[in-house]
Scaffold this active site. Structure first.
Site, PDB file in Angstrom:
ATOM      1  N   HIS A  89     -10.056   5.326   1.265  1.00  0.00           N
ATOM      2  CA  HIS A  89     -10.276   3.926   0.687  1.00  0.00           C
ATOM      3  C   HIS A  89     -11.375   3.839   0.408  1.00  0.00           C
ATOM      4  O   HIS A  89     -12.346   2.905   0.087  1.00  0.00           O
ATOM      5  CB  HIS A  89      -9.498   3.289   1.447  1.00  0.00           C
ATOM      6  CG  HIS A  89      -9.774   2.061   0.836  1.00  0.00           C
ATOM      7  ND1 HIS A  89     -10.444   0.408   1.756  1.00  0.00           N
ATOM      8  CD2 HIS A  89      -8.558   0.663   0.303  1.00  0.00           C
ATOM      9  CE1 HIS A  89      -9.898  -0.394   1.052  1.00  0.00           C
ATOM     10  NE2 HIS A  89      -8.821  -0.496  -0.118  1.00  0.00           N
TER      11      HIS A  89
ATOM     12  N   HIS B  64     -12.755  -3.202  -6.518  1.00  0.00           N
ATOM     13  CA  HIS B  64     -12.451  -4.266  -5.918  1.00  0.00           C
ATOM     14  C   HIS B  64     -13.326  -5.214  -7.290  1.00  0.00           C
ATOM     15  O   HIS B  64     -14.541  -4.647  -7.439  1.00  0.00           O
ATOM     16  CB  HIS B  64     -12.591  -4.427  -5.065  1.00  0.00           C
ATOM     17  CG  HIS B  64     -11.933  -4.267  -3.532  1.00  0.00           C
ATOM     18  ND1 HIS B  64     -11.861  -2.510  -3.253  1.00  0.00           N
ATOM     19  CD2 HIS B  64     -11.511  -4.439  -2.622  1.00  0.00           C
ATOM     20  CE1 HIS B  64     -10.798  -2.133  -2.462  1.00  0.00           C
ATOM     21  NE2 HIS B  64     -10.992  -3.509  -2.179  1.00  0.00           N
TER      22      HIS B  64
ATOM     23  N   HIS C  58      -5.173   0.512  -6.256  1.00  0.00           N
ATOM     24  CA  HIS C  58      -4.507   1.311  -4.860  1.00  0.00           C
ATOM     25  C   HIS C  58      -2.647   1.128  -5.080  1.00  0.00           C
ATOM     26  O   HIS C  58      -1.845   1.627  -4.164  1.00  0.00           O
ATOM     27  CB  HIS C  58      -4.227  -0.063  -3.990  1.00  0.00           C
ATOM     28  CG  HIS C  58      -5.605  -1.262  -3.288  1.00  0.00           C
ATOM     29  ND1 HIS C  58      -6.559  -1.592  -4.392  1.00  0.00           N
ATOM     30  CD2 HIS C  58      -5.645  -0.470  -2.615  1.00  0.00           C
ATOM     31  CE1 HIS C  58      -8.058  -1.600  -3.598  1.00  0.00           C
ATOM     32  NE2 HIS C  58      -7.029  -1.613  -2.161  1.00  0.00           N
TER      33      HIS C  58
ATOM     34  N   HIS D  47      -5.108 -12.048  -1.249  1.00  0.00           N
ATOM     35  CA  HIS D  47      -5.241 -10.108  -0.728  1.00  0.00           C
ATOM     36  C   HIS D  47      -6.194 -10.458   0.655  1.00  0.00           C
ATOM     37  O   HIS D  47      -6.274  -9.985   1.809  1.00  0.00           O
ATOM     38  CB  HIS D  47      -5.566  -9.419  -1.340  1.00  0.00           C
ATOM     39  CG  HIS D  47      -6.307  -7.898  -1.622  1.00  0.00           C
ATOM     40  ND1 HIS D  47      -7.951  -8.678  -1.449  1.00  0.00           N
ATOM     41  CD2 HIS D  47      -5.981  -6.905  -0.918  1.00  0.00           C
ATOM     42  CE1 HIS D  47      -8.455  -6.619  -0.857  1.00  0.00           C
ATOM     43  NE2 HIS D  47      -7.043  -6.174  -0.330  1.00  0.00           N
TER      44      HIS D  47
ATOM     45  N   HIS E 153      -6.273  -9.985   4.505  1.00  0.00           N
ATOM     46  CA  HIS E 153      -7.559  -8.379   5.995  1.00  0.00           C
ATOM     47  C   HIS E 153      -8.206  -8.988   6.643  1.00  0.00           C
ATOM     48  O   HIS E 153      -8.723  -8.337   7.631  1.00  0.00           O
ATOM     49  CB  HIS E 153      -8.896  -7.898   4.365  1.00  0.00           C
ATOM     50  CG  HIS E 153      -8.324  -6.822   3.713  1.00  0.00           C
ATOM     51  ND1 HIS E 153      -8.221  -5.670   4.294  1.00  0.00           N
ATOM     52  CD2 HIS E 153      -7.771  -6.849   2.118  1.00  0.00           C
ATOM     53  CE1 HIS E 153      -7.940  -4.416   3.441  1.00  0.00           C
ATOM     54  NE2 HIS E 153      -7.522  -4.871   2.234  1.00  0.00           N
TER      55      HIS E 153
ATOM     56  N   PHE F 175     -14.148  -2.949   3.847  1.00  0.00           N
ATOM     57  CA  PHE F 175     -13.402  -1.971   3.231  1.00  0.00           C
ATOM     58  C   PHE F 175     -13.451  -0.122   3.913  1.00  0.00           C
ATOM     59  O   PHE F 175     -12.551   0.089   4.214  1.00  0.00           O
ATOM     60  CB  PHE F 175     -14.249  -2.123   1.940  1.00  0.00           C
ATOM     61  CG  PHE F 175     -14.266  -3.327   1.227  1.00  0.00           C
ATOM     62  CD1 PHE F 175     -12.055  -3.674   1.184  1.00  0.00           C
ATOM     63  CD2 PHE F 175     -15.123  -3.758  -0.045  1.00  0.00           C
ATOM     64  CE1 PHE F 175     -12.241  -4.844   0.372  1.00  0.00           C
ATOM     65  CE2 PHE F 175     -14.175  -4.843  -0.598  1.00  0.00           C
ATOM     66  CZ  PHE F 175     -13.023  -5.216  -1.024  1.00  0.00           C
TER      67      PHE F 175
ATOM     68  N   HIS G  10      -1.127  -3.702   1.157  1.00  0.00           N
ATOM     69  CA  HIS G  10      -1.081  -3.326   0.005  1.00  0.00           C
ATOM     70  C   HIS G  10       0.131  -2.904  -1.249  1.00  0.00           C
ATOM     71  O   HIS G  10      -0.081  -2.874  -2.447  1.00  0.00           O
ATOM     72  CB  HIS G  10      -2.168  -2.208  -0.395  1.00  0.00           C
ATOM     73  CG  HIS G  10      -3.688  -2.740  -0.218  1.00  0.00           C
ATOM     74  ND1 HIS G  10      -3.479  -3.199  -1.625  1.00  0.00           N
ATOM     75  CD2 HIS G  10      -4.539  -3.396   0.906  1.00  0.00           C
ATOM     76  CE1 HIS G  10      -5.230  -3.676  -1.777  1.00  0.00           C
ATOM     77  NE2 HIS G  10      -5.725  -3.633  -0.287  1.00  0.00           N
TER      78      HIS G  10
END
Length: 598
Positions: free
Chosen positions: A178, A199, A208, A329, A333, A350, A363
């Site tokens: 990732h 992204h 994903h 989303h 995070h 990230f 996810h």
């Protein structure tokens, strides 16, 4: 936290992305093997410099600053790989070379990542198993799982954590995948100065989905149970962090989380770091309004849902995320990551998000939103048909540690991939935003803008011309009047084309967490955020690289909202931008309204 030690031998396992216009994955690799020697002679290396062979085109060395290659020139320069195919606006990218694929300086100086290493380019096309005669794996809601399931998941994660770091199936390796894909470790073949990123563009959902697919299969392999399916955290219903992730003695626990938020009875889908979350019914209403906006009224076209197109040779600057990626989303995070860490690790960055097992359940729910979105009313709620999207590809190690390539076109149907989701109540589907009466005093002069006063701000400024407004540092509430391309459209016209507000040139340092809310025709009451009838959505982004300057475009579907506000007959719309986090650290380049079916 110990740094992840990445392999440097032929066992390198970090994946890279391939975009290719091809009739099939198999045929691509047949063609690729035939022309690999010609490709290598072109010397499109990962770390080419101005004077290196990496800048050579047609045998001529460039001594000037590297610039974007024309896609057609690259196609013709790859030994005729597509020499007999008509080249249109479609994009092409070849596999990234596996040398110096990313380096520590691309990440914050304190990041616990040492280096990215790409795998050898020897993947095989991945063939999905035939699940037509098998029972589908059902991904359960994490709040509904029983002790038997939790025991299986703990065992699988314990075994994964126990693997050596260099093992492709270890949690460290899975997290680094990732990190590599999402922090632009890879350069495009033929475009050595252009980094790949999954992204803020249309690769977000399919990357994903494949990532979780193999993660899930690996866990099942470790416990010898091919029926094992990942749980999903249905935060869309406001659910808090699931209990199975809170046990400190469990391998599902991650110490780098926001301990305060672990105790809360509900997640905050509008989290901004600078404002206290509402409580009780107000928070429930806020969460439902966000989900209704992002899934129902604000994402009625593929581009609004998936994000901007992203093709070989494209610079990510100017691209933009789809509705769900943008919110909630990002908020999940940031809400989950440890605020005591300099960079909000683990979920708040990230490069470290994949270290937390909760990431995969987060996810899984993002992936579930893709399935749900296609079932909602609207003729444009369909998967993208563009071959550049369908043929975009990624490389992973499968559950047998075999290096494989997968394409986007094979992941649009989860049943074909062997899994589905447990059905649970979806409260936001029933949510009905309140209508607001039209205010006859609302201004309507195109180009007129007002920077309204907020606490501790200077005297409001008045702009009469749009050129005086943008670019504008967003250090207080900003209102600007934007003309509409067409008013009083018929129901059929609205079905064909969505009215979209485009906020352009959103620019800031990538190390910053930026969040601002967007309202249409708002009066003075904007502090309650999504609970306002005028709320159109938010912009936010997970902080990434320390040194990069981010420049993004974000789009908001507003057809339904204008009807709610009884503003369908107005010539112009007053757009209000309200900074929530990062006030004064973001510049807005412009605002316009367009019509689009894409």
């Amino acid at each position: 936290m110990a740094s992840i030690q990445l392999p440097t031998s032929s066992s390198n396992f970090y994946p890279k992305t391939i975009h290719t216009k091809k009739s099939s994955t198999s045929q691509f690799f047949v063609n690729y093997r035939k022309r690999k020697h010609a490709l290598n002679k072109q010397k499109f290396s990962c770390r080419a410099t101005k004077d290196s062979p990496g800048d050579q085109q047609d045998g001529n060395s460039s001594k000037t600053e590297r610039s974007r290659f024309d896609r057609r020139d690259v196609l013709l320069g790859l030994g005729g790989l597509y020499g007999t195919t008509a080249v249109s606006k479609a994009a092409f990218a070849a596999p990234v070379e596996a040398t110096n694929c990313g380096s520590p300086e691309t990440l914050p100086s304190g990041a616990n990542i040492t280096k990215f290493v790409c795998p050898p380019l020897r993947p095989s096309p991945y063939n999905l198993p035939d699940y037509s005669q098998r029972t589908l794996r059902e991904r359960p809601a994490a709040h509904c799982v029983d002790e038997v399931y939790i025991g299986k998941y703990k065992k699988a994660m314990r075994l994964m954590r126990a693997l050596p770091t260099e093992d492709p199936h270890s949690l460290a390796s899975q997290a680094a995948i990732h990190c590599a894909y999402c922090d632009s470790a890879y350069e495009m073949v033929g475009f050595p100065n252009f980094k790949m990123q999954v992204h803020n563009n249309w690769l977000f959902f399919p990357f994903h989905r494949w990532y979780l697919y193999f993660f899930e299969k690996i866990l099942g392999k470790l416990i010898e149970d091919d029926t094992f399916a990942l749980p999903y955290w249905n935060w869309d219903a406001g659910k808090p962090v699931p209990a199975l992730f809170k046990d400190r003695d469990s391998p599902l626990y991650d110490k780098l989380r926001n301990e305060k938020h672990l105790l809360l009875p509900s997640v905050d889908l509008n989290y901004s770091k600078r404002n206290d979350s509402p409580e009780g019914d107000a928070l429930t209403k806020c969460n439902n309004k966000i989900m209704h906006t992002q899934m129902v009224t604000g994402s009625k076209t593929p581009k609004l849902f998936f994000g901007c197109d992203y093709r070989a040779g494209d610079n990510l600057k100017g691209k933009g995320a789809g509705a769900i990626e943008n919110q909630p989303h990002t908020q999940i995070h940031m809400w989950t990551g440890d605020p005591n860490q300099r960079y909000g690790e683990d979920m708040g960055r990230f490069y470290s998000a994949g270290r937390d097992p909760l990431f995969y359940s987060h996810h899984a729910n993002v992936d579930r939103m893709w399935n749900i979105w296609k079932t909602l009313p609207g003729r444009n709620r369909k998967d993208i048909k563009d071959p550049d999207w369908l043929n975009s590809s990624f490389i992973f190690y499968d559950e047998n540690k075999k290096l494989v390539t997968v394409n986007v076109g094979d992941c649009v149907d989860t049943k074909r991939m062997g899994y589905t989701y447990e059905d649970v109540e979806i409260p936001w589907l029933k949510f009905k935003p309140a209508r607001k009466a039209k205010n006859p005093k609302r201004g309507s002069k195109p180009g007129e803008a007002i920077a309204a006063e907020m606490p501790n701000s200077s005297t409001p400024q008045v702009f009469r011309d749009a050129s005086e407004v943008f670019p504008k540092v967003l250090d207080r509430l900003l209102k600007v009047t934007v003309p509409r391309p067409k008013k009083l459209r018929s129901k059929e016209e609205k079905e064909d084309e969505e009215e979209i507000l485009v906020i352009e040139g959103i620019e800031y340092d990538g190390d910053e967490y930026i969040k601002f809310d967007v309202f249409l025709n708002a009066e003075n009451e904007v502090e309650s955020g999504p609970n306002n009838a005028e709320f159109a959505g938010s912009y936010s982004d997970v902080p990434s690289k320390e040194k990069d300057r981010v420049k993004i475009t974000q789009s908001f579907g507003i057809t339904d909202l204008l009807e709610f506000l009884d503003a369908d007959g107005d010539d112009n719309v007053v757009v209000a931008l309200v900074p929530r986090t990062g006030k004064g650290k973001v510049t807005i380049g412009g605002a316009r309204i367009v019509l689009s079916s894409q």
